[in-house]
Write a protein that holds these residues in place. Structure first.
Motif, PDB file in Angstrom:
ATOM      1  N   PRO A 180       0.833  -1.211   0.000  1.00 37.65           N
ATOM      2  CA  PRO A 180       0.000   0.000   0.000  1.00 37.65           C
ATOM      3  C   PRO A 180       0.864   1.256   0.000  1.00 37.65           C
ATOM      4  N   GLU A 181       0.295   2.336  -0.532  1.00 28.62           N
ATOM      5  CA  GLU A 181       0.971   3.614  -0.410  1.00 28.62           C
ATOM      6  C   GLU A 181       1.197   3.939   1.068  1.00 28.62           C
ATOM      7  N   GLY A 182       2.326   4.563   1.338  1.00 31.63           N
ATOM      8  CA  GLY A 182       2.592   4.950   2.717  1.00 31.63           C
ATOM      9  C   GLY A 182       4.059   4.912   3.047  1.00 31.63           C
ATOM     10  N   ASP A 183       4.354   5.065   4.322  1.00 35.11           N
ATOM     11  CA  ASP A 183       5.730   5.163   4.803  1.00 35.11           C
ATOM     12  C   ASP A 183       6.176   3.868   5.461  1.00 35.11           C
ATOM     13  N   TYR A 184       7.429   3.512   5.210  1.00 32.60           N
ATOM     14  CA  TYR A 184       8.018   2.255   5.652  1.00 32.60           C
ATOM     15  C   TYR A 184       9.479   2.495   6.025  1.00 32.60           C
ATOM     16  N   GLU A 185      10.111   1.431   6.483  1.00 38.03           N
ATOM     17  CA  GLU A 185      11.568   1.382   6.556  1.00 38.03           C
ATOM     18  C   GLU A 185      12.051   0.508   5.403  1.00 38.03           C
ATOM     19  N   LEU A 186      12.978   1.034   4.612  1.00 41.71           N
ATOM     20  CA  LEU A 186      13.582   0.294   3.503  1.00 41.71           C
ATOM     21  C   LEU A 186      14.892  -0.337   3.957  1.00 41.71           C
ATOM     22  N   ILE A 187      15.089  -1.586   3.559  1.00 38.99           N
ATOM     23  CA  ILE A 187      16.373  -2.273   3.737  1.00 38.99           C
ATOM     24  C   ILE A 187      16.703  -2.909   2.395  1.00 38.99           C
ATOM     25  N   ALA A 188      17.746  -2.410   1.726  1.00 40.75           N
ATOM     26  CA  ALA A 188      18.085  -2.897   0.381  1.00 40.75           C
ATOM     27  C   ALA A 188      19.581  -2.718   0.149  1.00 40.75           C
ATOM     28  N   LEU A 189      20.389  -3.443   0.891  1.00 42.88           N
ATOM     29  CA  LEU A 189      21.829  -3.222   0.872  1.00 42.88           C
ATOM     30  C   LEU A 189      22.491  -3.913  -0.319  1.00 42.88           C
ATOM     31  N   PRO A 190      23.292  -3.175  -1.105  1.00 40.75           N
ATOM     32  CA  PRO A 190      24.051  -3.802  -2.190  1.00 40.75           C
ATOM     33  C   PRO A 190      25.240  -4.582  -1.656  1.00 40.75           C
ATOM     34  N   LEU A 191      25.677  -5.557  -2.441  1.00 42.20           N
ATOM     35  CA  LEU A 191      26.878  -6.315  -2.088  1.00 42.20           C
ATOM     36  C   LEU A 191      28.120  -5.447  -2.259  1.00 42.20           C
ATOM     37  N   LYS A 192      29.174  -5.826  -1.583  1.00 43.98           N
ATOM     38  CA  LYS A 192      30.427  -5.057  -1.623  1.00 43.98           C
ATOM     39  C   LYS A 192      31.280  -5.522  -2.812  1.00 43.98           C
ATOM     40  N   LEU A 193      30.743  -5.290  -4.014  1.00 44.50           N
ATOM     41  CA  LEU A 193      31.409  -5.683  -5.255  1.00 44.50           C
ATOM     42  C   LEU A 193      32.286  -4.511  -5.700  1.00 44.50           C
ATOM     43  N   MET A 194      33.584  -4.648  -5.528  1.00 42.21           N
ATOM     44  CA  MET A 194      34.474  -3.490  -5.574  1.00 42.21           C
ATOM     45  C   MET A 194      34.801  -2.984  -6.973  1.00 42.21           C
ATOM     46  N   THR A 195      34.404  -3.706  -8.003  1.00 42.54           N
ATOM     47  CA  THR A 195      34.644  -3.210  -9.362  1.00 42.54           C
ATOM     48  C   THR A 195      33.376  -3.223 -10.214  1.00 42.54           C
ATOM     49  N   ALA A 196      32.220  -3.442  -9.609  1.00 43.77           N
ATOM     50  CA  ALA A 196      30.991  -3.659 -10.370  1.00 43.77           C
ATOM     51  C   ALA A 196      30.195  -2.376 -10.556  1.00 43.77           C
ATOM     52  N   ASP A 197      29.413  -2.341 -11.644  1.00 40.78           N
ATOM     53  CA  ASP A 197      28.579  -1.188 -11.969  1.00 40.78           C
ATOM     54  C   ASP A 197      27.196  -1.252 -11.326  1.00 40.78           C
ATOM     55  N   ALA A 198      26.889  -2.358 -10.654  1.00 38.12           N
ATOM     56  CA  ALA A 198      25.604  -2.519  -9.973  1.00 38.12           C
ATOM     57  C   ALA A 198      25.719  -3.712  -9.033  1.00 38.12           C
ATOM     58  N   SER A 199      24.692  -3.909  -8.238  1.00 39.47           N
ATOM     59  CA  SER A 199      24.659  -5.072  -7.356  1.00 39.47           C
ATOM     60  C   SER A 199      23.231  -5.529  -7.139  1.00 39.47           C
ATOM     61  N   PRO A 200      22.997  -6.844  -7.136  1.00 38.17           N
ATOM     62  CA  PRO A 200      21.702  -7.332  -6.678  1.00 38.17           C
ATOM     63  C   PRO A 200      21.474  -6.916  -5.227  1.00 38.17           C
ATOM     64  N   VAL A 201      20.200  -6.718  -4.871  1.00 36.87           N
ATOM     65  CA  VAL A 201      19.824  -6.456  -3.485  1.00 36.87           C
ATOM     66  C   VAL A 201      18.648  -7.350  -3.130  1.00 36.87           C
ATOM     67  N   ARG A 202      18.534  -7.700  -1.872  1.00 34.29           N
ATOM     68  CA  ARG A 202      17.304  -8.308  -1.356  1.00 34.29           C
ATOM     69  C   ARG A 202      16.549  -7.185  -0.662  1.00 34.29           C
ATOM     70  N   ALA A 203      15.655  -6.575  -1.385  1.00 32.45           N
ATOM     71  CA  ALA A 203      14.976  -5.385  -0.908  1.00 32.45           C
ATOM     72  C   ALA A 203      13.738  -5.770  -0.129  1.00 32.45           C
ATOM     73  N   VAL A 204      13.603  -5.193   1.065  1.00 33.36           N
ATOM     74  CA  VAL A 204      12.427  -5.423   1.903  1.00 33.36           C
ATOM     75  C   VAL A 204      11.969  -4.106   2.489  1.00 33.36           C
ATOM     76  N   LEU A 205      10.675  -4.065   2.832  1.00 35.61           N
ATOM     77  CA  LEU A 205      10.096  -2.948   3.557  1.00 35.61           C
ATOM     78  C   LEU A 205       9.508  -3.486   4.840  1.00 35.61           C
ATOM     79  N   ARG A 206       9.535  -2.682   5.896  1.00 36.71           N
ATOM     80  CA  ARG A 206       8.855  -3.083   7.110  1.00 36.71           C
ATOM     81  C   ARG A 206       8.260  -1.855   7.800  1.00 36.71           C
ATOM     82  N   ARG A 207       7.221  -2.119   8.559  1.00 40.42           N
ATOM     83  CA  ARG A 207       6.599  -1.078   9.367  1.00 40.42           C
ATOM     84  C   ARG A 207       6.016  -1.742  10.613  1.00 40.42           C
ATOM     85  N   PRO A 208       5.841  -0.997  11.690  1.00 37.23           N
ATOM     86  CA  PRO A 208       5.242  -1.581  12.907  1.00 37.23           C
ATOM     87  C   PRO A 208       3.841  -2.084  12.634  1.00 37.23           C
TER      88      PRO A 208
END
Length: 208
Positions: A180-208
């Motif tokens: 739903p539309e609204g406010d959340y906490e985002l957690i979507a940390l990229p991997l520490k790929l030191m020469t890469a132009d992008a990184s997969p993330v496991r993106a999640v949202l959470r709220r109380p």
């Protein structure tokens, strides 16, 4: 208890990729059998498969790789805004109903149901002016449920260039179908790929 929304698409050999990009593939280096106690695989994929974070290196020849990025933009207060069916570009007017007192992260839903089995050549993208106004409002990260913040056939990558110039971060290929539309906490940390132009993330949202 906190509710958790997994906003990452599944990643396997069926995952769509940008035309010409490297699809996901997997092979087995070892498999459980007499004399072998484990399964061990190797995978090949573009770092843009599935939900991913673009690094400045993706759109700037002098840009930093994803492993050198500050993680702070990828973790914290976030707003999900619906702009379903807005094509080809998400304009500021499509977001105006939900831009009061914006948090530093904004994710935009454009699909009624995300396409998980094919690439969408007619994907929704951001108008560069929309990115400018989000940056003016203090937004540090933008995300979208399509494969790119620019149209699939764009060569100028105008919205990516705004991201570069304004120092924002970007997430693409999210799945926001059930959020739903609204406010959340985002957690979507990229991997520490030191020469890469992008990184997969496991993106999640959470709220109380």
């Amino acid at each position: 208890m906190q509710r958790l929304w997994d906003i990452s698409p599944p990643v396997d050999a069926r995952s769509p990729v940008f035309p010409g990009d490297t699809p996901y593939s997997q092979s087995w280096a070892a498999q459980i059998a007499p004399g072998c106690p484990v399964n061990v695989s190797s995978i090949t994929l573009s770092p843009h498969v599935g939900a991913h974070a673009d690094a400045p290196l993706h759109y700037d020849p002098e840009g930093v790789p994803v492993g050198a990025l500050d993680l702070d933009p990828y973790l914290g207060r976030c707003r999900v805004i619906h702009a379903i069916g807005k094509r080809p570009l998400v304009e500021w007017s499509d977001l105006a109903h939900a831009v009061g007192d914006l948090p530093p992260r904004v994710l935009v839903r454009t699909y009624e149901r995300a396409l998980l089995d094919r690439f969408d050549n007619d994907l929704s993208a951001f108008a560069p002016e929309t990115i400018e106004r989000l940056a003016d409002a203090g937004v540090r990260l933008v995300g979208i449920d399509t494969a790119s913040i620019d149209p699939a056939d764009s060569k100028a990558l105008a919205s990516h260039q705004v991201i570069r110039r304004r120092g924002l971060r970007v997430l693409e290929n999210l799945v926001l179908d059930d959020v739903p539309e609204g406010d959340y906490e985002l957690i979507a940390l990229p991997l520490k790929l030191m020469t890469a132009d992008a990184s997969p993330v496991r993106a999640v949202l959470r709220r109380p």
